[in-house]
Design a protein around this motif. Structure first.
Motif, short mmCIF file in Angstrom:
data_model
loop_
_atom_site.label_atom_id
_atom_site.label_comp_id
_atom_site.label_asym_id
_atom_site.label_seq_id
_atom_site.Cartn_x
_atom_site.Cartn_y
_atom_site.Cartn_z
N GLY A 111 3.03 4.29 -1.14
CA GLY A 111 3.22 5.02 -2.62
C GLY A 111 1.88 5.36 -3.07
N LYS A 112 1.80 6.17 -4.10
CA LYS A 112 0.40 6.75 -4.89
C LYS A 112 0.52 6.36 -6.30
N ASP A 113 -0.55 6.36 -6.82
CA ASP A 113 -0.78 6.02 -8.21
C ASP A 113 -0.15 6.85 -9.10
N TYR A 114 0.85 6.61 -10.05
CA TYR A 114 1.48 7.19 -11.05
C TYR A 114 1.63 6.75 -12.23
N SER A 153 -1.25 9.79 -11.64
CA SER A 153 -2.36 9.28 -12.47
C SER A 153 -3.49 10.18 -12.64
N THR A 204 0.84 -1.22 -0.10
CA THR A 204 0.12 -0.20 0.04
C THR A 204 0.84 1.38 -0.05
N THR A 258 2.94 2.46 -8.64
CA THR A 258 3.02 3.24 -7.51
C THR A 258 4.52 3.77 -7.32
N ARG A 272 1.53 2.00 -15.79
CA ARG A 272 0.87 2.67 -14.34
C ARG A 272 1.72 1.89 -13.17
N ASP A 310 6.79 6.39 -4.36
CA ASP A 310 6.74 6.98 -3.27
C ASP A 310 8.01 7.80 -3.14
#
Length: 142
Positions: A33-36, A105, A31, A139, A137, A141
């Motif tokens: 990180g973020k969606d990039y 994203s 979980t 994730t 796509r 961080d």
């Protein structure tokens, strides 16, 4: 353009510890990180019209003028060597550049048109047939 994303299986082993702690660590790591979206562009340097090759100075000026204003938070440029088959079936080899852009994203729609303007500008400025575009796509961080 279809994008294929393949996950890498992960295995955890413990030596005499609580096996459930490894599972909790794996779940916590999944979980992070973020969606990039990572977009990679490939720029050739030889001109099909027979003009002089694009120099390092010209390419970096292009980055400064066309890319940095659209992606001021950062980018990566790498030197490369590429090959491709032209419309006559001839294998062409040339020095190239790979540009990597990473952005949330949630910005995909806005970034898409900016990236297309970059591709169009390079094709026009240096008489290129195309600038290849790859996306994935992921994730991230920081």
């Amino acid at each position: 353009m279809a994008v294929l994303v393949v996950g890498t299986p992960v295995a955890y082993a413990t030596l005499g510890g609580d096996p459930s702690s490894a599972a909790r660590s794996a779940a916590a790591g999944a979980t992070r990180g973020k969606d990039y979206i990572e977009t990679r562009l490939f720029f050739g340097t030889e001109r099909p019209d027979g003009g002089p090759d694009v120099t390092d100075g010209q390419f970096m000026a292009f980055i400064d003028e066309e890319v940095t204003p659209r992606f001021p938070n950062g980018l990566t440029v790498q030197d490369g060597r590429g090959q491709w088959r032209d419309s006559n079936g001839v294998i062409e080899r040339e020095r190239s550049y790979e540009l990597t852009l990473l952005y949330p994203s949630s910005e995909a729609r806005v970034r898409d048109s900016q990236i297309e303007r970059i591709r169009d500008a390079y094709e026009k400025a240096y008489a290129q047939d195309s600038v290849a575009r790859l996306e994935e796509r992921m994730t991230a961080d920081f």
